[in-house]
Design a protein around this motif. Structure first.
Motif, PDB file in Angstrom:
ATOM      1  N   UNK A  64       0.831  -1.147   0.195  1.00 47.55           N
ATOM      2  CA  UNK A  64       0.120  -0.058  -0.145  1.00 47.55           C
ATOM      3  C   UNK A  64       0.826   1.079  -0.047  1.00 47.55           C
ATOM      4  N   UNK A  65       0.385   2.481  -0.622  1.00 48.76           N
ATOM      5  CA  UNK A  65       1.192   3.481  -1.015  1.00 48.76           C
ATOM      6  C   UNK A  65      -0.115   4.679  -0.725  1.00 48.76           C
ATOM      7  N   UNK A  66       0.711   5.703  -0.329  1.00 50.86           N
ATOM      8  CA  UNK A  66      -0.470   7.021  -0.409  1.00 50.86           C
ATOM      9  C   UNK A  66       0.347   8.163  -1.102  1.00 50.86           C
ATOM     10  N   UNK A  67      -0.206   8.609  -2.230  1.00 54.58           N
ATOM     11  CA  UNK A  67       0.346   9.629  -3.071  1.00 54.58           C
ATOM     12  C   UNK A  67      -0.126  10.913  -3.017  1.00 54.58           C
ATOM     13  N   UNK A  68       0.649  11.860  -2.247  1.00 51.81           N
ATOM     14  CA  UNK A  68       0.235  13.238  -1.932  1.00 51.81           C
ATOM     15  C   UNK A  68       0.725  14.202  -3.271  1.00 51.81           C
ATOM     16  N   UNK A  78      10.085   9.926  -1.824  1.00 52.18           N
ATOM     17  CA  UNK A  78       9.525   8.526  -1.357  1.00 52.18           C
ATOM     18  C   UNK A  78       9.926   8.545   0.010  1.00 52.18           C
ATOM     19  N   UNK A  79       8.798   8.366   0.769  1.00 47.78           N
ATOM     20  CA  UNK A  79       8.904   8.446   2.229  1.00 47.78           C
ATOM     21  C   UNK A  79       8.570   7.241   3.022  1.00 47.78           C
ATOM     22  N   UNK A  80       9.465   6.820   3.932  1.00 44.58           N
ATOM     23  CA  UNK A  80       9.304   5.741   4.732  1.00 44.58           C
ATOM     24  C   UNK A  80       9.210   6.138   6.101  1.00 44.58           C
ATOM     25  N   UNK A  81       8.019   5.781   6.979  1.00 41.50           N
ATOM     26  CA  UNK A  81       7.620   6.149   8.492  1.00 41.50           C
ATOM     27  C   UNK A  81       8.519   5.442   9.087  1.00 41.50           C
ATOM     28  N   UNK A 110       4.137   7.985   0.305  1.00 43.03           N
ATOM     29  CA  UNK A 110       4.448   7.231   1.559  1.00 43.03           C
ATOM     30  C   UNK A 110       4.151   5.825   1.413  1.00 43.03           C
ATOM     31  N   UNK A 111       4.905   5.085   2.157  1.00 46.13           N
ATOM     32  CA  UNK A 111       5.239   3.313   1.961  1.00 46.13           C
ATOM     33  C   UNK A 111       4.729   2.746   3.020  1.00 46.13           C
ATOM     34  N   UNK A 112       3.480   2.021   3.030  1.00 46.53           N
ATOM     35  CA  UNK A 112       3.134   1.388   4.037  1.00 46.53           C
ATOM     36  C   UNK A 112       3.656  -0.171   4.224  1.00 46.53           C
ATOM     37  N   UNK A 113       4.925  -0.434   4.684  1.00 46.17           N
ATOM     38  CA  UNK A 113       5.753  -1.465   4.460  1.00 46.17           C
ATOM     39  C   UNK A 113       5.189  -2.579   5.676  1.00 46.17           C
ATOM     40  N   UNK A 114       5.580  -3.784   5.332  1.00 51.02           N
ATOM     41  CA  UNK A 114       5.444  -4.927   6.374  1.00 51.02           C
ATOM     42  C   UNK A 114       5.914  -4.510   7.718  1.00 51.02           C
ATOM     43  N   UNK A 115       5.210  -5.147   8.717  1.00 42.80           N
ATOM     44  CA  UNK A 115       5.865  -4.768   9.976  1.00 42.80           C
ATOM     45  C   UNK A 115       6.205  -6.153  10.777  1.00 42.80           C
ATOM     46  N   UNK A 116       7.219  -5.926  11.562  1.00 41.71           N
ATOM     47  CA  UNK A 116       7.686  -7.150  12.625  1.00 41.71           C
ATOM     48  C   UNK A 116       6.624  -6.930  13.872  1.00 41.71           C
ATOM     49  N   UNK A 117       6.386  -7.972  14.419  1.00 36.60           N
ATOM     50  CA  UNK A 117       7.181  -9.240  14.398  1.00 36.60           C
ATOM     51  C   UNK A 117       6.642 -10.258  13.338  1.00 36.60           C
ATOM     52  N   UNK A 118       5.311 -10.209  13.031  1.00 39.66           N
ATOM     53  CA  UNK A 118       4.643 -10.915  11.834  1.00 39.66           C
ATOM     54  C   UNK A 118       5.746 -10.942  10.600  1.00 39.66           C
ATOM     55  N   UNK A 128      10.139  -1.447   0.334  1.00 37.04           N
ATOM     56  CA  UNK A 128      10.520  -0.098   0.050  1.00 37.04           C
ATOM     57  C   UNK A 128      10.957  -0.259  -1.290  1.00 37.04           C
ATOM     58  N   UNK A 129      11.777  -1.176  -1.770  1.00 36.53           N
ATOM     59  CA  UNK A 129      12.492  -1.557  -3.110  1.00 36.53           C
ATOM     60  C   UNK A 129      11.446  -1.702  -3.955  1.00 36.53           C
ATOM     61  N   UNK A 130      10.075  -2.483  -3.707  1.00 37.42           N
ATOM     62  CA  UNK A 130       8.893  -2.521  -4.883  1.00 37.42           C
ATOM     63  C   UNK A 130       8.719  -0.885  -5.102  1.00 37.42           C
ATOM     64  N   UNK A 131       8.391  -0.241  -4.067  1.00 40.19           N
ATOM     65  CA  UNK A 131       7.898   0.978  -4.087  1.00 40.19           C
ATOM     66  C   UNK A 131       8.754   1.767  -4.846  1.00 40.19           C
ATOM     67  N   UNK A 132      10.034   1.916  -4.582  1.00 38.12           N
ATOM     68  CA  UNK A 132      11.103   2.718  -5.246  1.00 38.12           C
ATOM     69  C   UNK A 132      11.232   2.315  -6.991  1.00 38.12           C
TER      70      UNK A 132
END
Length: 310
Positions: A64-68, A78-81, A110-118, A128-132
């Motif tokens: 998922x990404x959000x484009x402003x 390209x923003x990573x939170x 903005x990139x909604x990358x997958x999170x740990x620990x899942x 992030x690479x996919x988004x770039x």
């Protein structure tokens, strides 16, 4: 450490307000509950979007990404939170992205990358690479990487990896990395000096490192810890912004030094009296407001191919 002397009252008010958003038993909460508390805290500080900014949510492959956008942008950020690779999403940093868009005129993604620990490393870097790759394929050259905390780590890892791809490396014009943790020596310098700093402690950093780390010995892995790279040549112009009262402060200094030693352009801004996470204080704390202006100016300059730090 005499934080009462180093930190001004405006910043203490921000620290107290942040603390009030967390229950006393926050450390015992489940990961899902921690995310809920974090998102509630983010909403407490959420600033209204500038009127001229619009956004669109979409998926890039499974990311998922959000484009402003504001007007007709010629550059893309390209923003990573941040959030320790455990918390945070497209909403937690929505106002930051919208304001960067409004102040620079650039498109922000903005990139909604997958999170740990899942999800363990390298899942976050892969997203992030996919988004770039999508950004460059869709909008072409003229990309500035930007991230805070964990997101700064991801952006730096992207810059290191992109050197192996001529199209991507030529598209990235620079990176702005805000209070990033890049894998420095946790038994030296600011990690010990500010081990009990407000907003982020050394023990919390160790938790976030471990929860993201897959089992087994990673070995030197710059996609996990960019400071572990042996080659710092060919990186884009880099501006690093740190908080002085922060365990990860010296990582920004050390990353700058590695790039400069390799012949690259890097500039380090260390903000006195500020703490990890100060981006949320930019509307209530004068020091944070001034820093955000410097951050926005750096993003805009790099997007124009300007290096104003010589």
């Amino acid at each position: 450490m005499d934080y009462e002397r180093l930190i001004d009252e405006e910043t203490w008010a921000f620290i107290r307000k942040t603390g009030e958003c967390y229950p006393e038993d926050a450390v015992a909460l489940s990961i899902e509950e921690q995310r809920g508390v974090y998102n509630d805290m983010a909403r407490e500080f959420l600033a209204p979007r500038p009127d001229l900014v619009t956004s669109e949510d979409r998926r890039v492959s499974d990311v998922p990404v959000r484009i402003y956008t504001a007007g007709d942008p010629s550059r893309t950020v390209l923003f990573c939170h941040g959030g320790g690779f455990v918390v945070g999403d497209l909403n937690s940093h929505d106002d930051v992205c919208a304001e960067i868009c409004a102040q620079t005129g650039y498109r922000v993604i903005a990139v909604d990358y997958r999170l740990a620990p899942e999800h363990q490393h390298p899942a976050m870097s892969e997203d992030a690479w996919t988004a770039l790759r999508w950004v460059v394929a869709t909008y072409g050259k003229g990309v500035v990487l930007m991230g805070d905390s964990a997101g700064a780590n991801l952006c730096a890892a992207l810059a290191h990896a992109a050197r192996a791809d001529t199209e991507l490396s030529s598209a990235v014009m620079g990176q702005v990395l805000i209070y990033g943790a890049f894998g420095g020596d946790i038994n030296a310098g600011s990690y010990l000096e500010h081990a009990q700093a407000p907003m982020l402690t050394r023990d919390e950093i160790l938790f976030y490192m471990d929860v993201r780390r897959p089992k087994g010995d990673l070995g030197p892995d710059p996609t996990f810890a960019p400071l572990q790279d042996k080659d710092f040549t060919g990186l884009p112009p880099t501006v690093l912004v740190s908080a002085d009262c922060d365990p990860v402060r010296d990582d920004s200094r050390d990353y700058r030094d590695r790039i400069q030693a390799a012949g690259g352009k890097a500039y380090w801004i260390n903000e006195p009296g500020l703490v990890h996470g100060f981006l949320r204080a930019r509307h209530s704390v004068g020091r944070a407001r001034d820093s955000f202006e410097r951050i926005s100016a750096a993003v805009e300059a790099l997007g124009q191919g300007i290096w104003p730090y010589d």
